[in-house]
Design an enzyme around this catalytic site. Structure first.
Site, PDB file in Angstrom:
ATOM      1  N   PRO A 195      40.833  12.317  38.463  1.00  0.00           N
ATOM      2  CG  PRO A 195      40.101  10.809  40.051  1.00  0.00           C
ATOM      3  CD  PRO A 195      41.248  11.638  39.690  1.00  0.00           C
ATOM      4  CD  GLU A 196      39.979  17.516  35.429  1.00  0.00           C
ATOM      5  OE1 GLU A 196      39.218  18.308  34.837  1.00  0.00           O
ATOM      6  OE2 GLU A 196      41.192  17.425  35.187  1.00  0.00           O
TER       7      GLU A 196
ATOM      8  CE  LYS B  16      37.809  18.660  40.239  1.00  0.00           C
ATOM      9  NZ  LYS B  16      39.221  19.080  40.396  1.00  0.00           N
TER      10      LYS B  16
ATOM     11  CG  HIS C 136      48.850   1.645  47.065  1.00  0.00           C
ATOM     12  ND1 HIS C 136      49.703   2.123  48.038  1.00  0.00           N
ATOM     13  CD2 HIS C 136      49.631   1.290  46.023  1.00  0.00           C
ATOM     14  CE1 HIS C 136      50.943   2.064  47.593  1.00  0.00           C
ATOM     15  NE2 HIS C 136      50.932   1.564  46.384  1.00  0.00           N
TER      16      HIS C 136
ATOM     17  NE  ARG D   8      51.740  10.460  43.955  1.00  0.00           N
ATOM     18  CZ  ARG D   8      52.345   9.353  43.536  1.00  0.00           C
ATOM     19  NH1 ARG D   8      52.160   8.224  44.175  1.00  0.00           N
ATOM     20  NH2 ARG D   8      53.110   9.358  42.480  1.00  0.00           N
TER      21      ARG D   8
ATOM     22  NE  ARG E  19      36.034  36.678  41.417  1.00  0.00           N
ATOM     23  CZ  ARG E  19      35.955  35.549  42.101  1.00  0.00           C
ATOM     24  NH1 ARG E  19      34.782  34.964  42.273  1.00  0.00           N
ATOM     25  NH2 ARG E  19      37.031  35.010  42.636  1.00  0.00           N
TER      26      ARG E  19
ATOM     27  NE  ARG F 180      47.925  22.465  41.159  1.00  0.00           N
ATOM     28  CZ  ARG F 180      47.728  22.452  42.446  1.00  0.00           C
ATOM     29  NH1 ARG F 180      46.663  23.008  42.936  1.00  0.00           N
ATOM     30  NH2 ARG F 180      48.598  21.925  43.245  1.00  0.00           N
TER      31      ARG F 180
END
Length: 274
Positions: free
Chosen positions: A2-3, A58, A94, A114, A155, A264
């Site tokens: 989920p974003e 989020k 869960h 998780r 940056r 990632r």
DNA sequence: GAAGGCCTGGAA
DNA sequence: TTCCAGGCCTTC
């Protein structure tokens, strides 16, 4: 995972269903997902009314009566499900958190295989927020294009790492950074200060478009993400690079590649993204 | 600024 | 048995 679009979708659905409802009972089945002591949650939440439902990065925020805010972060596999007791077969595994309401027999479940998700209760409005929420950066919609470009020009880190950094932009994760970078034609490993201004403006625009479209389609359901009623999001159908293993770029037919950036996975088109 | 570890449990 | 994921922390 989920974003922003997934969390925004859930927040809208929660708002629709739960606004003005009063919480009757709270059940905590697993202490590892609550960062507020369970006694405090059990004592403070029952009897409170849900005044407002929102999103920050989020996080889903439920503003309750008595200046309380319940924060929910879904981690990787977190789900919020609203059930009618009649439609419930065997109780799902869960489930770590369960809420019932005074006005209806429905209950809200927090389910998370998780257990990377977290639930916290804060008091006193926005003055005393936990570190993790306080240091969130601007929402994507709050960034002006020119400011966004100017900031990134200062940056040296890889653009993908910066987009994932919640202190820079709040709410992006692996899916929407990859999709935004593809639409903007930027390689995920490129150093931010070495990207042209025009291309950074394009990234800002791409980010807005991708998020808007994803929200329109109810988010992406790759593995675990589900709507409040258990239904799936549809935006995965429109992913151009994310998780498109062995597939070709829809624009140039090149094979989609993946690279690891500090552990990632990033998906990109080696021809369209430079 | 980058990389590795940690948490957790399902999939390969 | 190994790998993986998001967020955060520690170490280099």
């Amino acid at each position: 995972m989920p974003e922003l679009p997934e969390v925004e979708t859930l927040a809208s659905q929660l708002r629709e269903e739960l606004h003005d409802r009063t919480i009757q009972t709270v059940e905590i089945r697993n202490d590892s997902i609550v960062t507020t002591p369970r006694e405090s949650l059990l004592r403070q939440i029952p009897g409170r009314t849900i005044l407002r439902v929102g999103r920050r990065g989020k996080f889903i925020r439920l503003d309750l009566s008595g200046a309380l805010t319940l924060w929910l972060h879904l981690g990787m596999t977190g789900q919020l499900l609203l059930f009618n007791p009649s439609s419930l077969k065997a109780e799902e595994p869960h489930v770590h958190f369960k809420v019932s309401f005074r006005e209806s027999p429905q209950f809200l479940l927090y389910r998370d295989v998780r257990r990377f998700g977290r639930i916290a209760l804060t008091e006193g409005g926005d003055l005393a927020l936990p570190e993790r929420i306080r240091r969130l950066g601007r929402e994507p919609g709050e960034w002006d294009g020119e400011e966004f470009a100017s900031f990134l020009k200062t940056r040296r880190a890889r653009i993908k790492s910066l987009l994932l950094d919640q202190r820079v932009v709040a709410g992006l994760g692996n899916i929407y950074t990859d999709e935004s970078l593809h639409r903007a034609g930027i390689h995920p490993l490129r150093r931010a200060d070495r990207i042209g201004r025009k291309r950074l403006l394009r990234l800002h625009r791409a980010m807005g478009e991708v998020l808007r479209e994803a929200i329109h389609w109810g988010g992406s359901s790759i593995d675990d993400y589900r709507h409040l009623d258990g239904g799936k999001g549809e935006f995965q159908r429109f992913h151009r690079v994310y998780s498109r293993r062995e597939e070709r770029c829809l624009q140039c037919r090149a094979l989609i590649r993946q690279v690891k950036i500090s552990g990632r996975t990033s998906w990109f088109c080696p021809k369209c993204q430079r």
